[in-house]
Design a protein around this motif. Structure first.
Motif, PDB file in Angstrom:
ATOM      1  N   LYS A  82       0.828  -1.205   0.000  1.00  0.00           N
ATOM      2  CA  LYS A  82       0.000   0.000   0.000  1.00  0.00           C
ATOM      3  C   LYS A  82       0.861   1.252   0.000  1.00  0.00           C
ATOM      4  O   LYS A  82       1.942   1.280   0.572  1.00  0.00           O
ATOM      5  N   ALA A  83       0.334   2.312  -0.610  1.00  0.00           N
ATOM      6  CA  ALA A  83       0.942   3.640  -0.562  1.00  0.00           C
ATOM      7  C   ALA A  83      -0.185   4.656  -0.609  1.00  0.00           C
ATOM      8  O   ALA A  83      -1.116   4.511  -1.399  1.00  0.00           O
ATOM      9  N   GLY A  84      -0.108   5.669   0.262  1.00  0.00           N
ATOM     10  CA  GLY A  84      -1.173   6.654   0.235  1.00  0.00           C
ATOM     11  C   GLY A  84      -1.098   7.666   1.347  1.00  0.00           C
ATOM     12  O   GLY A  84      -0.022   8.014   1.816  1.00  0.00           O
ATOM     13  N   LEU A  85      -2.275   8.138   1.765  1.00  0.00           N
ATOM     14  CA  LEU A  85      -2.423   9.160   2.792  1.00  0.00           C
ATOM     15  C   LEU A  85      -3.038   8.554   4.038  1.00  0.00           C
ATOM     16  O   LEU A  85      -3.925   7.706   3.945  1.00  0.00           O
ATOM     17  N   MET A  86      -2.571   9.029   5.199  1.00  0.00           N
ATOM     18  CA  MET A  86      -3.063   8.493   6.458  1.00  0.00           C
ATOM     19  C   MET A  86      -3.186   9.584   7.502  1.00  0.00           C
ATOM     20  O   MET A  86      -2.394  10.525   7.542  1.00  0.00           O
ATOM     21  N   VAL A  87      -4.181   9.441   8.377  1.00  0.00           N
ATOM     22  CA  VAL A  87      -4.311  10.233   9.595  1.00  0.00           C
ATOM     23  C   VAL A  87      -4.300   9.229  10.737  1.00  0.00           C
ATOM     24  O   VAL A  87      -4.989   8.213  10.683  1.00  0.00           O
ATOM     25  N   ARG A  88      -3.466   9.480  11.777  1.00  0.00           N
ATOM     26  CA  ARG A  88      -3.383   8.559  12.899  1.00  0.00           C
ATOM     27  C   ARG A  88      -3.120   9.309  14.190  1.00  0.00           C
ATOM     28  O   ARG A  88      -2.629  10.436  14.179  1.00  0.00           O
ATOM     29  N   GLY A  89      -3.426   8.654  15.302  1.00  0.00           N
ATOM     30  CA  GLY A  89      -3.303   9.296  16.596  1.00  0.00           C
ATOM     31  C   GLY A  89      -1.889   9.415  17.098  1.00  0.00           C
ATOM     32  O   GLY A  89      -1.541  10.391  17.769  1.00  0.00           O
ATOM     33  N   SER A  90      -1.028   8.441  16.776  1.00  0.00           N
ATOM     34  CA  SER A  90       0.345   8.449  17.275  1.00  0.00           C
ATOM     35  C   SER A  90       1.202   7.566  16.386  1.00  0.00           C
ATOM     36  O   SER A  90       0.713   6.949  15.434  1.00  0.00           O
ATOM     37  N   THR A  91       2.486   7.469  16.733  1.00  0.00           N
ATOM     38  CA  THR A  91       3.392   6.589  15.994  1.00  0.00           C
ATOM     39  C   THR A  91       3.419   5.177  16.577  1.00  0.00           C
ATOM     40  O   THR A  91       4.189   4.342  16.106  1.00  0.00           O
ATOM     41  N   ASP A  92       2.607   4.901  17.575  1.00  0.00           N
ATOM     42  CA  ASP A  92       2.491   3.532  18.079  1.00  0.00           C
ATOM     43  C   ASP A  92       1.927   2.643  16.978  1.00  0.00           C
ATOM     44  O   ASP A  92       1.016   3.047  16.240  1.00  0.00           O
ATOM     45  N   ALA A  93       2.425   1.413  16.885  1.00  0.00           N
ATOM     46  CA  ALA A  93       1.995   0.507  15.817  1.00  0.00           C
ATOM     47  C   ALA A  93       0.494   0.258  15.842  1.00  0.00           C
ATOM     48  O   ALA A  93      -0.138   0.102  14.796  1.00  0.00           O
TER      49      ALA A  93
END
Length: 198
Positions: A82-93
């Motif tokens: 996969k390659a794309g755009l992401m929104v996430r809460g933290s850098t935790d896996a």
């Protein structure tokens, strides 16, 4: 590992491998190849399940946002790279997140899924899920992605020229039955890629 070429205005992004011990096994790299272009290589087994394994270029964004990127090429070794755009809460896996991604085309990976994917993890450490959107084929080298936040809603669009957009999917993080609740004001927003194997 997966190779991604994207174009657009890219500023103040922090590159980082996200995952668990030994996954990604291949250290991700990202570098600017022009004023508005970045090339990235990301390892990692997948962005799925209860933990993500990938390379991400991100920055904290407070409030609503509207980010767009053109994926010019994508060479991934796995069918579900996969390659794309992401929104996430933290850098935790295991962080909660929402993403819009492309997968490899059939020229680069004969078994490639060759479609867009909109997916999410509603709670930290929870399982990932995706909707039943149509299997639209990304038109490389003009596979444009757009991720937009309006309050608690994340909207995803696809396009071919960066101007005209087709609505693809959306997720209301404050919607009924969503365990994590509305996203906080500040989230990590950026580009990501994973190899789909390790």
């Amino acid at each position: 590992n997966s190779g991604i070429n994207v174009a657009g205005r890219l500023e103040y992004l922090t590159p980082m491998d996200i995952g668990t011990a030994g996954d990604p096994a291949v250290v991700g790299t990202s570098y600017s190849v022009g004023a508005n272009t970045v090339s990235a290589t990301g390892g990692g087994s997948d962005v799925w399940g209860t933990a993500d394994h990938m390379h991400m270029l991100y920055r904290p964004v407070t409030g609503d946002f509207d980010v767009k990127v053109r994926v010019e090429s994508f060479v991934g070794p796995g069918s579900w790279s996969k390659a794309g755009l992401m929104v996430r809460g933290s850098t935790d896996a295991g962080s909660r997140n929402i993403f819009l991604a492309t997968t490899p085309n059939l020229q680069n990976v004969p078994t490639g899924v060759n479609r867009y994917q909109f997916a999410w993890r509603d709670v930290d450490g929870g399982g990932a899920a995706w909707g039943s959107e149509a299997a639209v084929v990304p038109p490389y080298p003009n596979a444009w992605l757009r991720l937009q936040r309006v309050g608690s809603v994340i909207n995803a669009y696809v396009g071919e020229n960066g101007v005209d957009w087709t609505f693809y999917a959306s997720r209301d993080t404050a919607g009924p039955g969503i365990g994590g609740g509305a996203y906080p004001d500040t989230m990590l927003v950026g580009l990501f890629g994973d190899a789909g194997n390790n």
